[in-house]
Scaffold this motif. Structure first.
Motif, mmCIF file in Angstrom:
data_model
loop_
_atom_site.group_PDB
_atom_site.id
_atom_site.type_symbol
_atom_site.label_atom_id
_atom_site.label_comp_id
_atom_site.label_asym_id
_atom_site.label_seq_id
_atom_site.Cartn_x
_atom_site.Cartn_y
_atom_site.Cartn_z
ATOM 1 N N ALA A 285 24.392 18.325 -1.203
ATOM 2 C CA ALA A 285 23.832 18.954 -2.405
ATOM 3 C C ALA A 285 23.347 17.876 -3.372
ATOM 4 C CB ALA A 285 24.892 19.832 -3.074
ATOM 5 N N ILE A 286 24.125 16.807 -3.508
ATOM 6 C CA ILE A 286 23.718 15.750 -4.452
ATOM 7 C C ILE A 286 22.470 15.045 -3.919
ATOM 8 C CG2 ILE A 286 24.454 13.717 -5.750
ATOM 9 C CD1 ILE A 286 27.345 14.501 -5.248
ATOM 10 N N GLU A 287 22.496 14.729 -2.620
ATOM 11 C CA GLU A 287 21.335 14.028 -2.038
ATOM 12 C C GLU A 287 20.071 14.874 -2.177
ATOM 13 O OE1 GLU A 287 21.712 12.078 1.844
ATOM 14 O OE2 GLU A 287 19.687 12.773 2.319
ATOM 15 N N ASN A 288 20.184 16.158 -1.863
ATOM 16 C CA ASN A 288 19.007 17.026 -1.966
ATOM 17 C C ASN A 288 18.505 17.107 -3.399
ATOM 18 O OD1 ASN A 288 19.099 17.483 0.709
ATOM 19 N ND2 ASN A 288 20.155 19.465 0.580
ATOM 20 N N HIS A 289 19.444 17.157 -4.315
ATOM 21 C CA HIS A 289 19.058 17.270 -5.715
ATOM 22 C C HIS A 289 18.286 16.038 -6.178
ATOM 23 C CE1 HIS A 289 19.229 18.540 -9.861
ATOM 24 N NE2 HIS A 289 19.728 17.357 -10.187
#
Ligand code: PEP
Ligand code: MG
Length: 749
Positions: A285-289
């Motif tokens: 989720a953090i990487e995608n964000h």
């Protein structure tokens, strides 16, 4: 104004709450579990400066501080920080901080330990990356301490380093402010780090390291963590490596304590499949964000996953994918891969330095051997190919610093390659191919993470002053372990002796001062060991005014290094005078290193001259290269002359021990730094230096070889100096070996 809860802020609030807090708030908004906390915003600091009446006084002090004058810088910094910590905080703000802390405690039903962290900010300069330079206080307990530490964080905006940095980067002090983050400490049962994607290939494979207790055990290299590799595409756990976690760190009464684990617990798997999945999801989720792979610090408390910090994994250098090249194009010449990377371009053959203007940006510079006055053309070139030389020749050293791919020692590139032909140079494998290699896939990126901390310092070798800033920034090295000044001197308009003969000694001193300054400034306050000049006569002869250089049968064994400088003392005096000017300016991060030493007398005489030229040799590092077997064999006698360090010059030490001219390709097959005789000399030197409290280092090519460096770390070397392209790799090796040594020690306890 005043206090903001973390969940109230996001990345748009960076100028209000600083980068660190904005980032954590943003994560919280994403639904990523972050430990609760609040921020004392940057305006509060400004208000404090106004209300306390300190603003004018502090900025007045700063305006009158020349940061190059280190004594004054330290004095001003201390004065400012004292003013801040002893001033009274605006009453209203203090009340708000106390209330927020009590609220945090109330949420947990008990008084909690918090981390008080600086989160610096510069208005309109959201990318100013000095956030990490200010202080953080862990395990703070009770409202009085919290208030006190908020002020301490404010004060840390004025450490000498922070002041110096802002001046260097051209920031106005007045534009920089600081927010303070107060965050509940996680009492982790398990913790660790996670790369959301593979750190070296960028593949979507998460790598998780995990230990019991607090993550400090990983950072300090105290235990072998478990490693889990999870494929985010197939959603499968690919690898589980259980480490031996002989101890764990936990918090007791606000202090970190080590607890030994019994063998069963030590070898128990830390994370369940479920926990791994949860972590990977959070990481994804953090990487995608953010759109970039992340290096995430995480912790688990009461079965709940928390993210403590997330940073982008930054690219070291896009590395060319050489496999693609290997199968393409006809091989035209082979040589030694001297500087990694692949580049294609038009061949420009240079036999005479006066033709270097022919080399345009993106061309392939082909020559017998590069010389220092070719450096501008080397900078323009896409790649460099030479007939002569080995891994330590001029072309090899300089191209690595410039980050230009190079193949050296091809024997006949200037004959086989034709002017204007298009070639592709593979600087890793040492091959030049015909044509431009088309269709190469996009490079996998090599990523690195936050700097690995090692007890053994990892420094860098340097010889082109103009490359210093870039090298300092990209390698984050712990200093310069060898600054070869001769490359710069050999590139000057005329021979140093000609300056002296023409009555222009001051001009020569000034050039030395200006060039050396670029390096000591770029690395300040990290140490820079400046080596006094060491070039063989054949290299000096090519310079204007070099006609009088003696012609020697064996320049490598001849008139060079300290032996020459002690005869033509004007050289040495000029070098020391340039260094003295820098020291007078406050650059105390200077060390002096003498090359080719064979006797205590040489050290004594060089020191005497240094003192005569006013060098404060008791205040700066003064040392020698051990690069001749004689020095290694009588090192105890040399130590008696009073030296602070020795640096092993494995290039010369190998050539002199084995009688193998390092520039002679006919005997290159015999050149071997690992030869037991060379190793014995090194081992002896390190052992005796350690007994006498003299620091040891290495700056020859072997310092860039992980296998060799592993041996040196085991012998107890204090620092290692590598070529710019090897610093990251060597730092990893050093960290791994140190971790191994610590573990072995722990096992014996
Ligand atoms: C060495 O001899 O190992 C060394 C570092 O010095 P140089 O390569 O400049 O001779
Ligand atoms: Mg040498």
């Amino acid at each position: 104004m005043g206090i903001l809860w973390l969940e109230e802020v996001d990345k748009d609030d960076i100028s209000i709450v600083g980068g660190k807090a904005a980032n954590l708030g943003e994560l919280m908004r994403l639904g990523v579990p972050v430990p609760d906390g609040f921020v004392v915003d940057a305006k509060s600091f400004r208000q404090f400066m106004e209300v306390s009446g300190l603003k004018d006084e502090i900025y007045h002090i700063l305006r009158n501080t020349k940061v190059e004058d280190l004594e004054k810088l330290n004095e001003s910094s201390e004065k400012i920080r004292n003013l801040i910590v002893s001033a009274k905080m605006p009453e209203e703000l203090e009340k708000e901080i106390r209330t927020a802390y009590r609220q945090l405690c109330k949420d947990y039903g008990r008084e909690v330990y918090v981390a008080v962290r600086s989160s610096a900010t510069a208005e309109d300069l959201p990318n100013a990356s000095f956030a990490g330079q200010q202080d953080t206080y862990l395990n703070i307990y009770g409202e009085d301490s919290v208030v006190e530490k908020v002020k301490a964080c404010w004060a840390s905006l004025f450490t000498p380093r922070a002041i110096y940095y802002r001046v260097q980067k051209g920031f106005r002090h007045e534009d920089v402010s600081i927010a303070v983050l107060v965050q509940k400490m996680v009492d982790s049962e398990k913790s660790g780090v996670m790369f959301t994607s593979h750190p070296t290939t960028g593949e979507k494979k998460s790598i998780i390291e995990a230990v019991f207790g607090l993550g400090e055990a990983i950072v300090g290299g105290l235990v072998i963590p478990d490693t889990y590799v999870y494929d985010r595409i197939s959603k499968k756990l690919l690898e589980i490596k259980i480490g031996e976690k002989k101890l764990m760190i936990t918090r007791k009464d606000g202090k970190n304590v080590k607890i030994e684990l019994d063998p069963k617990k030590a070898n128990e798997r830390v994370l369940s499949d479920e926990e791994i999945k949860k972590l990977v999801e959070v990481g994804e989720a953090i990487e995608n964000h953010y759109g970039t792979p992340q290096d995430v610090e995480w912790a688990i408390e009461n079965n709940k996953v928390f993210v403590v910090q997330s940073r982008p994994i930054t690219t070291i250098k896009p590395k060319e994918k050489t496999e693609e090249v290997a199968t393409a194009g006809k091989i035209l010449v082979r040589g030694i891969g001297a500087s990694p990377g692949v580049a294609s371009g038009r061949v420009r053959i240079i036999f005479d330095v006066k033709d270097i203007s022919k080399v345009e940006k993106g061309d392939i510079l082909v020559t017998t051997m590069t010389t220092p006055d070719m450096v501008p053309a080397m900078e323009r070139a896409a790649a460099i190919v030479t007939d002569e030389g080995g891994i330590t020749c001029h072309a090899a050293i300089v191209s690595r610093e410039l980050g230009v791919p190079a193949v050296v020692g091809t024997k006949n590139a200037t004959k086989v390659l034709n002017e204007n032909m298009i070639v592709t140079v593979d600087g890793e494998r040492g091959i030049v191919y015909a044509g431009r290699v088309e269709g190469r896939k996009e490079e996998p990126k090599i990523f690195t993470t936050a700097p690995i901390i090692t007890a053994t310092e990892v420094k860098v070798n340097l010889s082109v002053p103009d490359a210093a800033e870039k090298v300092a920034r990209e390698t984050n090295a712990d200093g310069v372990g060898l600054f070869r000044i001769e490359h710069m001197v050999l590139g000057l308009e005329k021979h140093p002796m000609k300056f002296i003969k023409d009555g222009e000694i001051e001009k020569y001193v000034d050039i030395l001062y200006k060039e050396i300054r670029k390096v000591v400034k770029a690395f300040y306050p990290k140490p820079v060991w400046i080596r006094t000049i060491d070039a063989p006569t054949d290299e000096f002869r090519a310079m204007v005014g070099g006609e009088e250089e003696p012609v020697e049968a064996n320049p490598m064994l001849g008139y060079r290094g300290i032996r020459r400088d002690l005869i033509e003392v004007e050289h040495l005096r000029a070098e020391f005078r340039a260094i003295k000017k820098l020291i007078d300016e406050g650059f105390m991060n200077i060390g002096v290193m003498l090359p080719l030493v064979i006797s205590p007398e040489e050290v004594r005489r060089a020191k005497q001259i240094a003192i005569e030229e006013g060098l404060p040799i008791d205040k700066i590092d003064f040392g020698i290269m051990v690069e001749i077997p004689a020095a290694a064999l009588i090192i105890e006698d040399i130590i008696k002359e009073g030296i602070d360090f020795v640096s092993l010059g494995t290039n010369d030490l190998t050539q002199y021990t084995l009688a193998v001219d390092r520039n002679n390709e006919l005997v290159a097959h015999l050149y071997n730094e690992f030869h037991p005789a060379v190793m014995k000399l090194i081992e002896r030197t390190i052992k005796i230096c350690k007994e006498h409290g003299v620091k040891t280092s290495v700056c020859g090519q072997a310092g860039s070889n992980p296998e060799f460096v592993a041996k040196l770390v085991e012998m107890g070397i204090d620092s290692v100096s590598a070529n710019p392209d090897a610093v990251h790799r060597i730092r990893e090796t050093v960290a791994r070996v140190e971790r191994k040594i610590m573990l072995e020690k722990l096992r014996k306890i």
